[in-house]
Write an enzyme that holds these catalytic residues in place. Structure first.
Site, mmCIF file in Angstrom:
data_model
loop_
_atom_site.group_PDB
_atom_site.id
_atom_site.type_symbol
_atom_site.label_atom_id
_atom_site.label_comp_id
_atom_site.label_asym_id
_atom_site.label_seq_id
_atom_site.Cartn_x
_atom_site.Cartn_y
_atom_site.Cartn_z
ATOM 1 N N GLY A 166 0.475 -1.162 0.512
ATOM 2 C CA GLY A 166 0.289 -0.137 -0.098
ATOM 3 C C GLY A 166 0.771 1.309 0.005
ATOM 4 O O GLY A 166 1.912 1.572 -1.163
ATOM 5 N N HIS A 167 1.036 1.959 0.939
ATOM 6 C CA HIS A 167 1.124 3.553 0.922
ATOM 7 C C HIS A 167 2.316 3.389 1.954
ATOM 8 O O HIS A 167 3.739 3.978 1.164
ATOM 9 C CB HIS A 167 0.131 4.603 1.700
ATOM 10 C CG HIS A 167 1.165 5.629 1.649
ATOM 11 N ND1 HIS A 167 1.485 6.655 0.486
ATOM 12 C CD2 HIS A 167 1.561 6.838 3.022
ATOM 13 C CE1 HIS A 167 1.811 7.456 0.764
ATOM 14 N NE2 HIS A 167 2.515 7.884 2.193
ATOM 15 N N GLY A 168 2.609 1.788 2.599
ATOM 16 C CA GLY A 168 3.723 1.691 3.183
ATOM 17 C C GLY A 168 5.214 1.220 1.875
ATOM 18 O O GLY A 168 5.228 0.223 3.051
#
Length: 288
Positions: free
Chosen positions: A267-269
């Site tokens: 995801g974003h991380g």
């Protein structure tokens, strides 16, 4: 005078304990020091062989340089790595003057490089750090050798309203439950994120407030076209702040020397969820 980042006096010791706990888990020898800039004292963590080609790391918003815990071993084998705590964010830097513009960001970075006696460096940033890395490449082309931007905040696409509202909710109501829910929202699989880093982020959000006026923002076509450095773009296929495919497509149209990859099961991380995959892409890119 810059306001303190701490919500309450006791928050300083709680946060610094969590920061140090994460840093102690770095599995490479490192040095910790401060350099002076016109915006305050910047904390720098350095690892890797002295005299090797420099690689500067820029962390995500609300995190700190300790977030590179799962990447540092691979990255520091061949490079002299400098992980910078951005002044005004939640970390060990001490801001004395607020950064208020992109030009201020560039001046801060230029000051840091001067203090480290680096004329030019490879620059790698994650999330907010990815936005900063792009800004430095635009405004300081002579000081950025190769550029690595990982799920850059906004920059390539406008952020979704839901992403903004969830970020705001976690900051205003920083209970452990709300922050953990936000971590799970941002991740494809939150169980992959190191528990010590998660703990530090929760402690940071509960006890500190970032004092940053320059937020990640959409970069214009003209700005992106000014990037001269060879650029590596990595975005998770489950990115939540914007459509990852649209971001890569736009970057391909305007960044002249681009190498872009969609990272599966992230995801974003991205660096926290798929650190080995990220390291492989980064090292291959730097060694070209």
């Amino acid at each position: 005078m810059q306001k303190t980042i701490y919500r309450k006096k006791e928050g300083e010791s709680l946060f610094k304990e969590a920061y140090d706990r994460t840093l102690q888990e770095w599995d490479v020898p490192y040095g910790s020091s401060y350099v002076n800039t016109r915006f305050g004292r910047t904390h720098v963590i350095a690892a890797g062989p002295k005299g090797a080609e420099p690689l500067v790391l820029l962390h995500g918003f609300g995190f700190s340089s300790t977030m590179w815990k799962d990447n540092i071993k691979d990255l520091s084998e061949q490079y002299r790595v400098y992980a910078l705590d951005f002044v005004g964010d939640i970390n060990r830097s001490v801001a004395t003057k607020q950064i208020e513009s992109k030009a201020d960001c560039a001046n801060w970075f230029s000051d840091v490089l001067d203090e480290l006696h680096l004329h030019k460096a490879n620059v790698m940033g994650m999330s907010y750090g990815g936005f900063l890395a792009l800004v430095f490449a635009i405004l300081l082309p002579n000081r950025v050798d190769k550029l690595i931007t990982i799920c850059p905040g906004a920059s390539l696409q406008k952020q979704k309203k839901q992403f903004f509202l969830r970020s705001l909710h976690a900051g205003i109501f920083p209970s452990a439950q709300n922050i953990d829910r936000f971590i799970r929202y941002m991740s494809a699989d939150a169980s992959k994120i190191d528990s010590t880093i998660r703990y530090q982020f929760i402690v940071a959000m509960q006890n500190c407030i970032p004092r940053i006026k320059v937020f990640a923002s959409y970069l214009t076509d003209d700005e992106l076209q000014k990037i001269e450095a060879p650029t590596l773009l990595l975005i998770g296929n489950h990115e939540v702040q914007y459509n990852p495919n649209a971001a890569i497509e736009r970057a391909g149209r305007f960044i002249p020397k681009l190498d872009a990859h969609l990272i599966k099961d992230a995801g974003h991380g991205v660096t926290l969820e798929q650190p080995q995959v990220v390291d492989q892409h980064v090292l291959q890119f730097l060694q070209k």
